[in-house]
Design an enzyme around this catalytic site. Structure first.
Site, PDB file in Angstrom:
ATOM      1  N   LYS A  53       7.725   7.781   7.116  1.00  5.20           N
ATOM      2  CA  LYS A  53       8.935   7.218   6.495  1.00  5.20           C
ATOM      3  C   LYS A  53      10.112   8.151   6.716  1.00  5.20           C
ATOM      4  O   LYS A  53      11.216   7.725   7.056  1.00  5.20           O
ATOM      5  CB  LYS A  53       8.711   6.998   4.989  1.00  5.20           C
ATOM      6  CG  LYS A  53       7.876   5.773   4.675  1.00  5.20           C
ATOM      7  CD  LYS A  53       7.390   5.746   3.234  1.00  5.20           C
ATOM      8  CE  LYS A  53       6.384   4.612   3.043  1.00  5.20           C
ATOM      9  NZ  LYS A  53       5.609   4.711   1.804  1.00  5.20           N
ATOM     10  N   GLN A  97       5.515   7.232  -3.961  1.00  8.20           N
ATOM     11  CA  GLN A  97       4.327   6.842  -3.190  1.00  8.20           C
ATOM     12  C   GLN A  97       3.151   6.584  -4.128  1.00  8.20           C
ATOM     13  O   GLN A  97       2.848   7.389  -5.015  1.00  8.20           O
ATOM     14  CB  GLN A  97       3.993   7.958  -2.181  1.00  8.20           C
ATOM     15  CG  GLN A  97       2.865   7.651  -1.234  1.00  8.20           C
ATOM     16  CD  GLN A  97       3.206   6.575  -0.186  1.00  8.20           C
ATOM     17  OE1 GLN A  97       4.374   6.314   0.101  1.00  8.20           O
ATOM     18  NE2 GLN A  97       2.187   5.957   0.360  1.00  8.20           N
ATOM     19  N   ASP A 120      11.022  -0.548  -2.957  1.00  6.29           N
ATOM     20  CA  ASP A 120       9.676  -1.116  -2.821  1.00  6.29           C
ATOM     21  C   ASP A 120       9.608  -2.535  -3.379  1.00  6.29           C
ATOM     22  O   ASP A 120       8.655  -3.265  -3.104  1.00  6.29           O
ATOM     23  CB  ASP A 120       8.673  -0.272  -3.633  1.00  6.29           C
ATOM     24  CG  ASP A 120       7.897   0.712  -2.784  1.00  6.29           C
ATOM     25  OD1 ASP A 120       7.608   0.392  -1.627  1.00  6.29           O
ATOM     26  OD2 ASP A 120       7.584   1.806  -3.303  1.00  6.29           O
TER      27      ASP A 120
HETATM   28  N1  GUN Z   1       1.259   3.307  -0.810  1.00  5.63           N
HETATM   29  C1  GUN Z   1       0.849   2.573   0.264  1.00  5.63           C
HETATM   30  N2  GUN Z   1       1.810   1.712   0.646  1.00  5.63           N
HETATM   31  C2  GUN Z   1       2.858   1.883  -0.197  1.00  5.63           C
HETATM   32  C3  GUN Z   1       4.142   1.294  -0.300  1.00  5.63           C
HETATM   33  O1  GUN Z   1       4.529   0.397   0.454  1.00  5.63           O
HETATM   34  N3  GUN Z   1       4.933   1.766  -1.305  1.00  5.63           N
HETATM   35  C4  GUN Z   1       4.524   2.740  -2.169  1.00  5.63           C
HETATM   36  N4  GUN Z   1       5.373   3.125  -3.115  1.00  5.63           N
HETATM   37  N5  GUN Z   1       3.330   3.310  -2.097  1.00  5.63           N
HETATM   38  C5  GUN Z   1       2.504   2.884  -1.112  1.00  5.63           C
END
Ligand code: GUN
Length: 299
Positions: A53, A97, A120
């Site tokens: 990311k 996350q 998100d």
């Molecule tokens: N963990 C795995 N995929 C994601 C996601 O798209 N967002 C978040 N916040 N955590 C994750």
């Protein structure tokens, strides 16, 4: 006849180019979109996601901040970090996350994020806005699937859509998005009776159950568009002892002969999630500054 392969790598790259162009335009207005990512603990898969990311954010010309907190961090300390980011005007998007360590309440932490910075789309306010047809931040993977479907099929109105899986992150928001496009939507799940019969009605199938190669060719109406969200690691003895390979929720080899179009795994939906995270961050920055949003990258 073999289906068209929907290439998520090239579509994701196109989305990212559009995001980068919009970021460049915003810079002329003195706005640099910024994403803060918070990672608690040392989960190896999460570390890889977060690193990817960070790279994507920089490539798009945006500001990125990464906060790594030890696994023993108290929930109160994490909430204080979220509050600090909520109050920082340079931060337009916040991503905590998941999964969080067991002693933390994921829902409480997610709902502490300012809804307008919740890139998100997990905050209860964004979930409610999506469900009631209001402008929302939308969960990145289903948003990516919708943009891909629109790109391939154009107008989705009146189409029969079956979403397999009812998770909060993919299945439910995917169903809401398709309903918003005036599809006739069914959510199938582990208790659905005669799931093959239900899926056979669909012009659009979105599989998001996390069960390797569950969706078979005889579940698919000839010509249907099949979107495979699954990422499952299975043993691959043909590659050598102890080796594995990644497969989706769809039995690609057989379904490709029946469907009209299909996303492969890997290289289908996967690359769209980060592209949509970038898109959501730009959208959040535009909304924060009252500037025009990029066209076609949000709902
Ligand atoms: N963990 C795995 N995929 C994601 C996601 O798209 N967002 C978040 N916040 N955590 C994750």
């Amino acid at each position: 006849m073999s289906a068209i392969i929907l290439n998520g790598k090239s579509f994701g790259a196109r989305l990212r180019e559009r995001v980068a162009e919009h970021v460049a335009g915003l810079k002329t207005e003195g706005v640099v979109p910024g994403l803060a990512v918070v990672l608690v603990g040392e989960d190896p898969a999460s570390q890889i996601y977060v690193r990817n990311k960070g790279i994507a954010v920089k490539e798009a010309g945006m500001n990125g901040w990464e906060y790594r907190m030890p696994a023993e961090t108290s929930e109160a300390d994490l909430l204080a970090k979220v509050e600090e980011l909520n109050n920082d005007p340079a931060v337009h998007g916040i991503l905590v996350q998941l999964p969080l360590p067991k002693h933390m309440d994921d829902t409480k932490v997610i709902n502490a994020i300012a809804p307008e910075k919740d890139v998100d789309g997990f905050h209860i306010l964004n979930v409610g806005k999506l469900a009631t047809g209001q402008k929302a931040m939308v969960s990145c993977t289903p948003l990516g699937c919708l943009l891909l479907l629109r790109d391939h099929l154009g107008d989705l109105s009146g189409k029969e859509a079956v979403v397999i899986g009812r998770s909060n992150i993919v299945g439910k928001p995917m169903a809401q998005l398709l309903l918003g496009e005036s599809c006739t939507v069914t959510i199938a799940h582990s208790r659905t009776k005669d799931i093959a019969e239900v899926v056979r009605r669909a012009d659009i199938v979105v599989a998001a159950v996390g069960r390797p190669m569950m969706v078979q060719a005889d579940w698919i109406k000839p010509g249907a568009t099949v979107i495979d969200v699954g990422i499952n690691r299975i043993p691959a003895p043909e590659k050598g002892e102890g080796k594995t390979r990644v497969v989706g929720d769809v039995d690609f080899e057989s379904v490709v002969e029946v469907a009209g179009a299909i996303t492969p795994v890997p290289g289908g939906v996967g690359p769209l999630t980060i592209a949509c995270l970038l898109a959501n961050t730009v959208t959040a920055a535009c909304r924060a500054h009252g500037l025009p949003e990029p066209e076609g990258l949000a709902v």
